[in-house]
Write an enzyme that holds these catalytic residues in place. Structure first.
Site, PDB file in Angstrom:
ATOM      1  N   ASP A  18       0.940  -1.173  -0.031  1.00  0.00           N
ATOM      2  CA  ASP A  18      -0.022   0.136   0.136  1.00  0.00           C
ATOM      3  C   ASP A  18       0.774   1.219  -0.051  1.00  0.00           C
ATOM      4  O   ASP A  18       0.415   2.267  -0.880  1.00  0.00           O
ATOM      5  CB  ASP A  18      -0.731   0.062   1.332  1.00  0.00           C
ATOM      6  N   ASP A  52      -1.940   8.233   5.400  1.00  0.00           N
ATOM      7  CA  ASP A  52      -2.884   7.289   5.074  1.00  0.00           C
ATOM      8  C   ASP A  52      -3.389   6.778   6.311  1.00  0.00           C
ATOM      9  O   ASP A  52      -2.842   6.397   7.220  1.00  0.00           O
ATOM     10  CB  ASP A  52      -2.381   6.231   4.448  1.00  0.00           C
ATOM     11  N   THR A  81      -6.028   0.982   9.136  1.00  0.00           N
ATOM     12  CA  THR A  81      -5.911   0.331  10.616  1.00  0.00           C
ATOM     13  C   THR A  81      -4.602   0.829  11.294  1.00  0.00           C
ATOM     14  O   THR A  81      -4.806   1.088  12.608  1.00  0.00           O
ATOM     15  CB  THR A  81      -5.628  -1.360  10.481  1.00  0.00           C
TER      16      THR A  81
END
Length: 259
Positions: free
Chosen positions: A109, A129, A132
């Site tokens: 990612d 970003d 989680t």
């Protein structure tokens, strides 16, 4: 058409790219037990709901959860008759290699964020970003991912607070009207919201100072718009940055004969 799949620890996102724009974006929870047939049933139901006639010819996957990749590969092979490209695998080329310590495995990612940020902003960028974890990805002037910061995610912090302190309830994250809360829920919301505002400001400023050049700060992820309301943290918010990065990586591999 290209199907981009971004699988994170909490959610998995599917986006259909027609070469110029994303036709739709679909989101589901990440579950390693989900079979290829279950993915297909869920996917076709929602695509039909959106009224899209998508003839998928290529698939690219970014996954921070290795256990789900097998079933996603079966899904794409069985129903689209295509072998997916998986970011982070040796056969997936990157526009610019990351510059990190030897032996370090960079999350796919983060590689996608770097490719997307460089394509849109030309480098010297910090991508924040919200997932989680709350990741800070530093993208150099030539497009290389050169490191970053990993902090606990907002929802992870809320859940840990709820589980670790029996008297504290689980609350929804929102921007409170005041910093000083006058009830338990308001106190928690203030601590989370303004605490993360301080975290983002502080880390971004330290990254800029250490980097030694002007840098743009780009927010992405589900909670980015909420935190964008506090103290001008970001130069821009881009909800589709990771997915855009996947289209950039896919195009690079196609141009260089890796497909």
């Amino acid at each position: 058409m290209l199907l981009c799949i971004d699988c994170g620890n909490t959610n998995t996102v599917f986006s259909i790219w027609d070469g110029t724009r994303f036709l739709c974006t679909l989101r589901t929870s990440t579950e390693h037990q989900r079979t290829a047939d279950q993915y297909f049933t869920w996917y076709t139901t929602l695509v039909r709901h959106h009224g899209i006639d998508a003839d998928i010819t290529d698939v690219i996957i970014s996954s921070t959860v290795p256990r789900v990749v097998f079933n996603l590969r079966v899904f794409t092979d069985r129903y689209f008759n295509t072998r997916p490209m998986v970011v982070g695998r040796p056969d997936c080329l990157l526009p610019v290699a990351p510059r990190v310590d030897p032996g370090t495995a960079v999350g796919p990612d983060r590689l996608a964020n770097a490719a997307g940020a460089f394509d849109r902003h030309g480098g010297d960028v910090v991508v924040v970003d919200f997932g989680t974890a709350t990741n800070f990805d530093v993208v150099a002037g030539d497009g290389a991912y050169v490191g970053g910061v990993i902090a606990p995610g907002v929802n992870l912090s809320l859940e840990a607070l709820h589980q670790g302190a029996a008297a504290l309830p689980h609350v929804d994250i929102t921007k409170p009207d005041r910093v000083i809360g006058t009830n338990t829920v308001a106190c928690i919301q203030s601590g989370i919201f303004w605490g993360y505002i301080g975290l983002i400001q502080g880390i971004s400023e330290r990254i800029r100072a250490e980097y030694g050049k002007p840098m743009k700060v780009v927010g992405t992820g589900g909670l980015a718009p909420l935190f964008a309301t506090g103290d001008g943290l970001f130069d821009t918010i881009e909800d589709d940055l990771t997915m855009h990065g996947l289209t950039v990586i896919h195009a690079y591999n196609k141009e260089n004969g890796a497909l």
